[in-house]
Design an enzyme around this catalytic site. Sequence first.
Site, PDB file in Angstrom:
ATOM      1  N   ASP A   7      47.679  37.202  45.424  1.00  0.00           N
ATOM      2  CA  ASP A   7      48.381  38.079  45.480  1.00  0.00           C
ATOM      3  C   ASP A   7      47.230  38.622  46.129  1.00  0.00           C
ATOM      4  OD1 ASP A   7      49.344  40.573  46.523  1.00  0.00           O
ATOM      5  OD2 ASP A   7      49.379  40.902  44.208  1.00  0.00           O
ATOM      6  N   GLU A  66      50.969  36.397  49.617  1.00  0.00           N
ATOM      7  CA  GLU A  66      51.254  36.798  49.904  1.00  0.00           C
ATOM      8  C   GLU A  66      50.905  37.620  51.220  1.00  0.00           C
ATOM      9  OE1 GLU A  66      52.300  39.525  47.554  1.00  0.00           O
ATOM     10  OE2 GLU A  66      52.053  41.177  48.373  1.00  0.00           O
ATOM     11  N   ASP A 139      48.475  42.426  39.532  1.00  0.00           N
ATOM     12  CA  ASP A 139      48.749  41.769  40.846  1.00  0.00           C
ATOM     13  C   ASP A 139      48.980  40.464  40.121  1.00  0.00           C
ATOM     14  OD1 ASP A 139      47.323  43.910  42.450  1.00  0.00           O
ATOM     15  OD2 ASP A 139      46.897  44.634  40.469  1.00  0.00           O
TER      16      ASP A 139
END
Length: 191
Positions: A7, A66, A139
Site C-alpha cells: 500500500d 495498490e 496501511d
Amino acid sequence: MLILGIDPGTQILGYSLLETGEGMRIVAMDVLYLKKIEDFNLRIRKIFESTVGIIDSFHPDHLAIEAPFFGKNVQSMLKLGRAQGVAIAAALSRDLSVTEYEPSVIKQHITGNGNATKQQVATILQSILGFEETPKYLDATDALAVAYTCHLHLSNPLADIQRQLTPKKKTHKSAKKQWSEFVNNNPELLR
C-alpha cells in the site's frame, strides 16, 4: 506462492507477505514509517531500498500494489505515484512480476463494498486470515488486502472478467447503511 502486497505512501507505506497454496499464512505485515524523513527524495530512496531489502530477504514470487487514487490534491497524487513507481521499480529490478489494483476493487473483493473504510477492510481480513491484533497503522492491513486480492485474481482469473462484464448499479446509500447490510448478509465472515 508468496505475494508481496504494498500500500504505497510517502509518509507511511504498508507492506505484507502472504503465502498461499494449500492454506494461507501471513509471513509479514508491517509499515515503513517515513514521516521523520523530511527530504522527499530521501523518502523515495528509502522506499526503493526497503522494498529491495524485503524482496531480497523473503524472495516473493509476485508484487501486488495498490494503484494511486484520484483525489482533489494533485501534489499528493503525484507524490503517491512516485512512491508507487519506485516500489514497482524495486520489484522489476529483482525480476518480479507486478500487478496493480484499484483501491475500490480491493475493497470490493474484501468487504463487498468498494467504498469500505480501512477499519472495515481490516476487520474482514482479521476474520478471514485469523490474525490476532489489528496493527497500529491500517496501511499494513491495506497491504495485506492487496496481496489477498491478488491471490483471489491468480486463483480465479475468470471471476475478474465476469465482474468487469457485470453492469454496476448506482446506489446512494450511506457508508454506515452499506456496512450494516454487508454484516447482516455475511454473518459467516464475523466471529
